[in-house]
Each structure stands twice: as structure tokens, then as C-alpha cells.
Design a protein around this motif. Structure first.
Motif, PDB file in Angstrom:
ATOM      1  N   TYR A 146      22.734  45.409  26.890  1.00 24.70           N
ATOM      2  CA  TYR A 146      23.899  44.593  27.221  1.00 24.70           C
ATOM      3  C   TYR A 146      23.591  43.721  28.441  1.00 24.70           C
ATOM      4  O   TYR A 146      22.920  44.143  29.385  1.00 24.70           O
ATOM      5  N   LYS A 147      24.139  42.508  28.422  1.00 24.80           N
ATOM      6  CA  LYS A 147      23.947  41.564  29.517  1.00 24.80           C
ATOM      7  C   LYS A 147      25.095  41.669  30.517  1.00 24.80           C
ATOM      8  O   LYS A 147      26.246  41.747  30.129  1.00 24.80           O
ATOM      9  N   ARG A 148      24.744  41.650  31.797  1.00 21.11           N
ATOM     10  CA  ARG A 148      25.784  41.708  32.820  1.00 21.11           C
ATOM     11  C   ARG A 148      26.449  40.345  32.955  1.00 21.11           C
ATOM     12  O   ARG A 148      25.781  39.306  33.087  1.00 21.11           O
TER      13      ARG A 148
ATOM     14  N   ILE B 132      33.486  46.404  29.454  1.00 16.78           N
ATOM     15  CA  ILE B 132      32.470  46.239  28.417  1.00 16.78           C
ATOM     16  C   ILE B 132      33.061  45.381  27.301  1.00 16.78           C
ATOM     17  O   ILE B 132      34.167  45.641  26.837  1.00 16.78           O
ATOM     18  N   ASN B 133      32.334  44.355  26.886  1.00 16.77           N
ATOM     19  CA  ASN B 133      32.657  43.554  25.714  1.00 16.77           C
ATOM     20  C   ASN B 133      31.637  43.915  24.645  1.00 16.77           C
ATOM     21  O   ASN B 133      30.497  43.440  24.666  1.00 16.77           O
ATOM     22  N   ARG B 134      32.025  44.773  23.717  1.00 20.73           N
ATOM     23  CA  ARG B 134      31.066  45.267  22.722  1.00 20.73           C
ATOM     24  C   ARG B 134      30.735  44.212  21.667  1.00 20.73           C
ATOM     25  O   ARG B 134      29.655  44.228  21.086  1.00 20.73           O
ATOM     26  N   LEU B 135      31.657  43.298  21.418  1.00 18.34           N
ATOM     27  CA  LEU B 135      31.410  42.280  20.403  1.00 18.34           C
ATOM     28  C   LEU B 135      30.313  41.315  20.817  1.00 18.34           C
ATOM     29  O   LEU B 135      29.555  40.811  19.979  1.00 18.34           O
ATOM     30  N   HIS B 136      30.239  41.043  22.131  1.00 21.57           N
ATOM     31  CA  HIS B 136      29.225  40.116  22.642  1.00 21.57           C
ATOM     32  C   HIS B 136      28.130  40.834  23.417  1.00 21.57           C
ATOM     33  O   HIS B 136      27.270  40.170  24.016  1.00 21.57           O
ATOM     34  N   LYS B 137      28.161  42.163  23.435  1.00 21.70           N
ATOM     35  CA  LYS B 137      27.159  42.962  24.142  1.00 21.70           C
ATOM     36  C   LYS B 137      27.037  42.515  25.603  1.00 21.70           C
ATOM     37  O   LYS B 137      25.955  42.222  26.115  1.00 21.70           O
ATOM     38  N   GLU B 138      28.174  42.504  26.275  1.00 27.54           N
ATOM     39  CA  GLU B 138      28.234  42.098  27.674  1.00 27.54           C
ATOM     40  C   GLU B 138      29.035  43.130  28.460  1.00 27.54           C
ATOM     41  O   GLU B 138      29.855  43.845  27.906  1.00 27.54           O
ATOM     42  N   TYR B 139      28.821  43.146  29.774  1.00 30.81           N
ATOM     43  CA  TYR B 139      29.591  44.044  30.624  1.00 30.81           C
ATOM     44  C   TYR B 139      29.753  43.427  32.012  1.00 30.81           C
ATOM     45  O   TYR B 139      29.051  42.481  32.384  1.00 30.81           O
ATOM     46  N   ALA B 140      30.688  43.982  32.768  1.00 33.11           N
ATOM     47  CA  ALA B 140      30.901  43.561  34.150  1.00 33.11           C
ATOM     48  C   ALA B 140      31.149  44.797  34.997  1.00 33.11           C
ATOM     49  O   ALA B 140      31.794  45.749  34.558  1.00 33.11           O
ATOM     50  N   ALA B 141      30.615  44.784  36.193  1.00 37.15           N
ATOM     51  CA  ALA B 141      30.848  45.831  37.190  1.00 37.15           C
ATOM     52  C   ALA B 141      31.149  45.129  38.498  1.00 37.15           C
ATOM     53  O   ALA B 141      30.301  44.435  39.050  1.00 37.15           O
ATOM     54  N   THR B 142      32.375  45.265  38.983  1.00 36.17           N
ATOM     55  CA  THR B 142      32.794  44.481  40.141  1.00 36.17           C
ATOM     56  C   THR B 142      33.787  45.287  40.965  1.00 36.17           C
ATOM     57  O   THR B 142      33.922  46.498  40.797  1.00 36.17           O
TER      58      THR B 142
ATOM     59  N   MET C 241      36.217  38.616  20.940  1.00 35.44           N
ATOM     60  CA  MET C 241      36.857  38.680  22.259  1.00 35.44           C
ATOM     61  C   MET C 241      35.970  37.963  23.266  1.00 35.44           C
ATOM     62  O   MET C 241      34.846  38.345  23.493  1.00 35.44           O
ATOM     63  N   SER C 242      36.453  36.907  23.875  1.00 40.29           N
ATOM     64  CA  SER C 242      35.661  36.064  24.755  1.00 40.29           C
ATOM     65  C   SER C 242      35.722  36.557  26.190  1.00 40.29           C
ATOM     66  O   SER C 242      36.545  37.373  26.558  1.00 40.29           O
ATOM     67  N   LYS C 243      34.832  35.986  27.022  1.00 38.86           N
ATOM     68  CA  LYS C 243      34.894  36.271  28.452  1.00 38.86           C
ATOM     69  C   LYS C 243      36.262  35.877  29.004  1.00 38.86           C
ATOM     70  O   LYS C 243      36.831  36.568  29.832  1.00 38.86           O
ATOM     71  N   HIS C 244      36.784  34.759  28.521  1.00 40.81           N
ATOM     72  CA  HIS C 244      38.092  34.298  28.985  1.00 40.81           C
ATOM     73  C   HIS C 244      39.160  35.347  28.695  1.00 40.81           C
ATOM     74  O   HIS C 244      40.024  35.612  29.517  1.00 40.81           O
ATOM     75  N   LEU C 245      39.091  35.949  27.514  1.00 44.67           N
ATOM     76  CA  LEU C 245      40.095  36.934  27.144  1.00 44.67           C
ATOM     77  C   LEU C 245      39.985  38.187  27.995  1.00 44.67           C
ATOM     78  O   LEU C 245      41.001  38.770  28.400  1.00 44.67           O
ATOM     79  N   LEU C 246      38.763  38.612  28.318  1.00 44.51           N
ATOM     80  CA  LEU C 246      38.610  39.784  29.174  1.00 44.51           C
ATOM     81  C   LEU C 246      39.232  39.537  30.545  1.00 44.51           C
ATOM     82  O   LEU C 246      39.949  40.378  31.075  1.00 44.51           O
ATOM     83  N   VAL C 247      38.953  38.377  31.119  1.00 43.70           N
ATOM     84  CA  VAL C 247      39.549  38.050  32.408  1.00 43.70           C
ATOM     85  C   VAL C 247      41.064  37.921  32.273  1.00 43.70           C
ATOM     86  O   VAL C 247      41.830  38.353  33.130  1.00 43.70           O
TER      87      VAL C 247
END
Length: 250
Positions: free
Chosen positions: A244-246, A101-111, A1-7
Motif C-alpha cells: 500500500y502507498k502512503r 486505509i483505502n483498500r480500493l486504491h491500496k492507499e493509507y494515511a497515518a497522521t 472511494m477517492s482521496k477526496h471522499l476519505l478526507v
């Protein structure tokens, strides 16, 4: 699941648009008719659902299990589970914040919604998201109400957004929602089908949306396989592991 898909997934939940069709004359500041609509909106304290989502655009094609929980007017919580009990992504929306949270890429966003408004180029908030997911009609702003083809057609103007609600006369449920952002042409058509009772009210167990944004089309479906409402408190866990990276979005 990519950043593009999350957005993209967020854009499905948050964007509102309109089917291209011949519409009656537009509601104006002089057509305040709120209160005349007959509708069976779903009312609840807590909602819990399991189902299946599909998502397709030019960059991604996703089919996944999903768990959706809500506290009315307060929290929307989504867990995306492609299979075997593995969670790929989690989202939590409150009245003023958006978390992912994107667990596959160990990323997250808080906005917040200001960020999403700038990215999606449409005025969105928690109440709009909640009403779209539930298939609920929102009485807001100025309206024009018409009846055609066994439907109540309610047209609203909210700043740059043109909302068109189509409510069936047979069950008083929202059958289709069209909203267009007149400032940029972004649009979505949301259709609601397969109505079965949740509590005492018919509820659409199938939702299909088609989004047009910046000339690109995205298709999204949500099918509820099990859904319930309750007064008993539900949990909405959201914790980010330290490694996880923001996410930052360009």
C-alpha cells in the motif's frame, strides 16, 4: 472511494458547525454556568454498532454499510463496507493519532490532529469526535443556558468555535448540535432522532449532519441498525499491507 471522499468523510466526523438562525446573546467570559445542565449522556466501556451511512457532496455520492466500535475516551474504529462483505475503507482514531486505509486504491494515511486542523481549518480533537458520534453533551469552557420550546439551549465558546447544544426536556437527550468556527464561517448542523434505549439510556439511532465548508455543502447520515455496549474487550485491528502507498495531501 477517492482521496477526496476519505478526507470528506473525516471532515464529517471531525468538523463542527452551526445552523444559521437567530441566537440569544453570546456566552462570554463572565457566564460560567457549567453544572446546571440536565442530560442523559451514554456511558459505556466498549460500544459496538452496525449501520448504514450516506455521504453526498459535489464530487461523491456514497451509501454503504458501516461497523463502528469504540473504547470510551480511547479509540474510535470505523469499517466502511459497501456490500458483499467487502471493506472499502477503515479508520482508527486515538487521542493523538488518525489512521486511514483505502483498500480500493491500496492507499493509507497515518497522521495526527494537527494535520486535520490545518486541512479542515477548525480546532478538532478526539473528545469532540466522540461526543458528536454519541450525541453526548460536553461541559466545557464558558456557557450560557436558556430554556425555549421544550429545549435546554446551552451555548459555549471554545476559542474560535461557537457551540449550541439543544437538549430535549422530555428525555434529557441532545436533539441538535450546532457549532460554527467564527474565524472562517465553516459550519455543521447535526440532528439526532429515533431514540431507543441502549442499556438504561435513550440513544439516537439516526444522525444527520450538513456541513458547510469553504462554501461547499456536504450531507451525511448515520443510521444504527444494531448497537450494544459491553464491558468485554473489543478488537480494533489496523494493519497496512506492504504494497500500500502512503497518502500525501496537497
Amino acid at each position: 472511494m477517492s482521496k477526496h471522499l476519505l478526507v470528506g468523510l473525516l471532515s464529517i466526523l471531525l468538523l463542527a458547525g452551526c445552523k444559521k438562525e437567530s441566537l440569544p446573546s453570546t456566552a462570554s467570559e463572565s457566564t460560567e454556568t457549567i453544572g446546571r445542565v440536565t442530560v442523559n449522556n451514554l456511558d459505556f466501556t466498549y460500544l459496538n454498532s452496525k449501520g448504514q451511512i450516506t455521504f453526498a457532496d459535489n464530487n461523491d455520492n456514497l451509501s454503504s454499510g458501516i461497523t463502528l466500535r469504540m473504547k470510551k475516551d480511547s479509540i474510535i474504529w470505523v469499517s466502511v463496507q459497501p456490500g458483499l462483505g467487502i471493506e472499502a475503507a477503515r479508520m482508527k482514531l486515538t487521542q493523538d493519532s488518525v489512521y486511514m486505509i483505502n483498500r480500493l486504491h491500496k492507499e493509507y494515511a497515518a497522521t495526527d490532529y494537527r494535520f486535520l486542523r490545518s486541512k479542515l481549518n477548525v480546532d478538532v480533537n478526539f473528545d469532540v469526535v466522540q461526543s458528536i458520534l454519541l450525541g453526548n453533551y460536553q461541559a466545557q469552557g464558558t456557557e450560557k443556558i436558556m430554556v425555549a420550546e421544550n429545549m435546554q439551549h446551552i451555548q459555549q465558546i471554545r476559542q474560535s468555535l461557537l457551540f449550541d447544544y439543544f437538549i430535549g426536556l422530555d428525555n434529557s437527550k441532545l436533539q441538535q448540535l450546532n457549532v460554527q468556527d467564527n474565524s472562517n464561517g465553516n459550519s455543521i448542523t447535526v440532528k439526532y432522532n429515533t431514540f431507543n434505549k441502549v442499556g438504561a439510556v435513550p440513544f439516537a439511532h439516526d444522525m444527520a449532519a450538513q456541513v458547510l465548508q469553504k462554501g461547499q455543502v456536504t450531507d451525511f447520515t448515520l443510521k444504527h441498525t444494531r448497537i450494544s455496549i459491553t464491558d468485554a474487550s473489543l478488537e480494533f485491528p489496523f494493519s497496512v499491507p506492504k504494497d500500500y502507498k502512503r497518502l500525501t495531501f496537497n
